[in-house]
Scaffold this motif. Structure first.
Motif, short mmCIF file in Angstrom:
data_model
loop_
_atom_site.label_atom_id
_atom_site.label_comp_id
_atom_site.label_asym_id
_atom_site.label_seq_id
_atom_site.Cartn_x
_atom_site.Cartn_y
_atom_site.Cartn_z
N GLN A 173 -9.30 -5.00 4.33
CA GLN A 173 -9.94 -6.02 3.36
C GLN A 173 -8.95 -6.90 2.79
O GLN A 173 -9.10 -8.01 2.55
N LYS A 174 -7.98 -6.08 2.16
CA LYS A 174 -6.81 -6.77 1.53
C LYS A 174 -6.08 -7.98 2.62
O LYS A 174 -5.55 -8.94 1.99
N GLU A 234 -9.40 0.90 6.15
CA GLU A 234 -10.52 -0.05 5.56
C GLU A 234 -9.90 -1.05 4.56
O GLU A 234 -10.23 -2.12 4.57
N GLU A 235 -9.31 -0.48 3.72
CA GLU A 235 -8.37 -1.18 2.48
C GLU A 235 -7.40 -2.11 3.23
O GLU A 235 -7.45 -3.09 2.59
N MET A 295 0.85 -1.02 0.02
CA MET A 295 -0.08 0.16 0.29
C MET A 295 0.91 1.34 0.09
O MET A 295 0.46 2.23 -0.40
N GLU A 346 -10.34 5.53 4.95
CA GLU A 346 -10.42 4.54 3.75
C GLU A 346 -9.10 3.65 3.75
O GLU A 346 -9.45 2.68 3.27
#
Length: 119
Positions: free
Chosen positions: A96-97, A92-93, A63, A89
């Motif tokens: 999720q990843k 959150e990403e 990231m 965000e």
């Protein structure tokens, strides 16, 4: 003498311009506390915790520098993580990843400690 003053002034103006440009490109990281409900988290083995940490770090590397993991607190059925990120965000990403739950994500408004009582 006048020449030195002009050179000095030009240097100061150049420095001021550089500082403004640097400030424009830098972004402010916010601190977030993430609550992850993971039944039995407090019973995870050192090897399991290491694996989870490695997964998190791999995702963070992918990231880039806009998100950082500071540390986490593992309790009975929850893990509380402290992250710095440019935006919610990104947190959150990351969840999720990485395949992690992020049951709540809260931006830290301020930090207090026993030292706060002495102010």
């Amino acid at each position: 003498m006048l020449v030195i003053l002009v050179v000095s002034t030009n240097y100061a103006i150049g420095q001021q311009k550089e500082n403004k440009e640097t400030t424009k490109t830098k972004t402010t990281m916010k601190t977030y506390v993430i609550e992850r409900i993971i039944p039995g988290a407090g019973n995870l083995t050192a090897e399991q915790l290491k694996s989870i940490s490695q997964t998190s770090c791999t995702v963070l590397e992918e990231m880039g520098p806009k998100i950082e993991w500071q540390h986490s607190y593992v309790t009975g059925d929850k893990v509380y993580c402290v992250y710095n990120a440019e935006a919610k965000e990104l947190v959150e990403e990351h969840a999720q990843k990485g395949g992690f739950p992020a049951n709540s994500i809260n931006e830290v408004a301020t930090v207090i400690s026993p030292a706060t009582a002495n102010r």
